[in-house]
Design a protein around this motif. Structure first.
Motif, mmCIF file in Angstrom:
data_model
loop_
_atom_site.group_PDB
_atom_site.id
_atom_site.type_symbol
_atom_site.label_atom_id
_atom_site.label_comp_id
_atom_site.label_asym_id
_atom_site.label_seq_id
_atom_site.Cartn_x
_atom_site.Cartn_y
_atom_site.Cartn_z
ATOM 1 N N MET A 1 -8.694 -3.771 -6.540
ATOM 2 C CA MET A 1 -7.797 -2.645 -6.780
ATOM 3 C C MET A 1 -8.486 -1.312 -6.513
ATOM 4 N N SER A 2 -9.760 -1.233 -6.822
ATOM 5 C CA SER A 2 -10.518 -0.008 -6.562
ATOM 6 C C SER A 2 -10.602 0.262 -5.062
ATOM 7 N N GLU A 3 -10.944 -0.773 -4.298
ATOM 8 C CA GLU A 3 -11.015 -0.599 -2.842
ATOM 9 C C GLU A 3 -9.634 -0.327 -2.258
ATOM 10 N N SER A 4 -8.618 -0.956 -2.808
ATOM 11 C CA SER A 4 -7.268 -0.763 -2.297
ATOM 12 C C SER A 4 -6.813 0.680 -2.454
ATOM 13 N N ARG A 5 -7.163 1.307 -3.556
ATOM 14 C CA ARG A 5 -6.783 2.720 -3.745
ATOM 15 C C ARG A 5 -7.434 3.602 -2.691
ATOM 16 N N GLU A 6 -8.671 3.280 -2.340
ATOM 17 C CA GLU A 6 -9.368 4.031 -1.287
ATOM 18 C C GLU A 6 -8.683 3.838 0.065
ATOM 19 N N TRP B 1 -2.322 6.919 3.645
ATOM 20 C CA TRP B 1 -1.330 7.958 3.380
ATOM 21 C C TRP B 1 -1.604 9.211 4.207
ATOM 22 N N LEU C 1 0.816 -1.214 0.000
ATOM 23 C CA LEU C 1 0.000 0.000 0.000
ATOM 24 C C LEU C 1 0.852 1.268 0.000
ATOM 25 N N SER D 1 -6.448 -1.645 6.709
ATOM 26 C CA SER D 1 -5.297 -1.524 5.807
ATOM 27 C C SER D 1 -4.381 -2.746 5.894
ATOM 28 N N SER E 1 -3.657 -4.874 2.628
ATOM 29 C CA SER E 1 -2.272 -5.087 2.188
ATOM 30 C C SER E 1 -2.002 -6.572 1.948
ATOM 31 N N ALA F 1 -5.594 2.870 0.598
ATOM 32 C CA ALA F 1 -4.256 3.446 0.558
ATOM 33 C C ALA F 1 -4.300 4.960 0.748
ATOM 34 N N SER F 2 -5.267 5.617 0.151
ATOM 35 C CA SER F 2 -5.392 7.071 0.303
ATOM 36 C C SER F 2 -5.592 7.456 1.764
#
Length: 416
Positions: free
Chosen positions: A396-401, A407, A58, A89, A93, A403-404
């Motif tokens: 991948m869509s959920e992972s981007r959320e 961060w 992530l 997360s 991950s 990860a944001s």
């Protein structure tokens, strides 16, 4: 000597029963078996990542400050990120890291985890993510005193939980230790008293050796050995700044080494001279992706740059032997009795290929882009380059959320 090689399906058939290779030969009778025709392809044993950090999946592209040395990378990048991890997360991950591994032909992941804000049950969450995707894993929670004595105790407790909750042949827990330089004598003794191997970073940077000497020990492995940490099947990651005599002691104790060439270059910590680790040295990514084809090439080219010779096949074989010892099943081979962890490559070389030049094709031809189908324990988990165990696009869509959000928490931790 350990050996590694794929099986060429133009020459042999495999019979699989109960997730295990039970027969290897030519023109095997079909009987009542389901037949999968893969003529013209290459089958190889699933790759094994000898040392990684799934949570770094992530961190790809995460804005981070410039760092000048290894300690700054820990203090300004990885330790604040560790603290920012929460249950969601950690699970994500594991899912994303395992999905990437399978798509790259890696079926077993040996992970070293840290999430100081979410310790209890973190290994169970990791295990669930790995198994939901369909991979195998060896998991350890990173014990350290840098978050206080209570944090160290919580880490030890979580390692014990992970060991108790292992799934035979698929997920195994072991003890974890960040590094000697972040552990007190008391913590080392508590880990030594538990009957389980330890997964630990050793001499990745010069700080580890310096700290051991300041504590009154001749070397970092001297300190760990003094407390009984160098148990059979203990994993020593990196070992860049180890002396040759230390290496010999660890080999005598039955430890494994894992060389991480890409990470070592990225962190500018130096060259480990991995050939001196003998045939108990595997190779890992240290969290920089999950492409073991690329890791094998990095291992080879780094050695060439340093004017050293390495037997890449021996490192891959050591990964298989290490994972087999830890998980209690036969991995890293397609011999009779091995788990049917199989990767099919659509690799059609323009030159002859055989046992005498296989490594040349591995280093200069094979790549993860040729991975088409993957089986773990005889169950297909990747078909035509797509995961079968979950919706890859939705993941991948959920992972981007996730990860944001991670961060943002990392940025807050960094600013505190």
């Amino acid at each position: 000597m350990l050996s590694w090689s794929p099986v060429f399906l133009a020459e042999v058939d495999l019979r699989i029963e109960g997730g295990i290779v039970v027969e290897v030969g030519t023109d095997l009778p079909a009987a009542n078996s389901k037949i999968i025709e893969l003529g013209g392809s290459i089958l190889m044993p699933g790759m094994i990542n000898g040392h990684t950090h799934l949570y770094s999946s992530l961190a790809l592209g995460m804005p981070a400050p410039q760092v000048e040395n290894f300690m700054e990378a820990l203090e300004r990048m990885w330790w604040p990120l560790d603290r920012a991890l929460d249950e969601r997360s950690v699970y994500m991950s594991a899912m994303v890291g395992s999905a990437s591994a399978l798509l790259n032909g890696t079926t077993t992941i040996i992970d070293h985890h840290a999430s100081p804000s979410f310790i209890e049950n973190s290994l169970s969450v990791l295990a669930k993510g790995i198994r939901d995707v369909g991979a195998r894993g060896v998991l350890a929670y990173e014990v350290t005193d840098r978050n206080g004595a209570d944090g160290a105790k919580a880490g030890i407790d979580e390692c014990i939980r992970g060991i108790d909750q292992q799934e035979l042949g698929f997920v195994r827990g072991m003890l974890g230790l960040h590094a000697s330089f972040t552990a007190s004598d008391d913590t080392l003794q508590k880990l030594a008293d538990i009957d389980a191997p330890v997964h630990v970073h050793v001499a990745e940077g010069v700080v580890d050796q310096r700290d051991a000497r300041e504590r009154g020990y001749g070397s970092v492995l001297g300190r760990l050995d003094n407390f009984g940490i160098l148990k059979p099947d203990t994993i020593i990651a990196h070992g860049v700044h180890l002396g040759d005599e230390e290496v010999e002691v660890a080999i005598e104790r039955g430890c494994w080494f894992v060389h991480n060439p890409t990470s070592n270059r990225n962190n500018r910590v130096g060259y480990a001279k991995p050939a001196r680790f003998g045939d108990r040295c595997g190779v890992g990514t240290d969290g920089i992706g999950s492409d073991m084809f690329a890791a094998a090439r990095d291992l080879f080219f780094e050695a060439r740059k340093e004017r050293h010779d390495v037997d890449v096949a021996a490192f891959l074989a050591a990964n298989g032997a290490m994972a087999s010892s830890l998980l209690g099943v036969k991995l890293g081979t397609l011999d009779v009795g091995a788990q049917a962890d199989i990767v099919q490559l659509n690799y059609d070389p323009a030159t002859p290929m055989g046992s005498d030049n296989l490594i040349g094709h591995l280093l200069f031809g094979f790549s993860a882009s040729e991975v088409r189908n993957v089986w773990v324990g005889g169950e297909q988990v990747v078909e035509n380059g797509q995961l079968l165990t979950l919706n890859q696009e939705a993941l991948m869509s959920e992972s981007r959320e996730v990860a944001s959000e991670l961060w943002l928490r990392y940025k807050s931790e960094l600013e505190d």
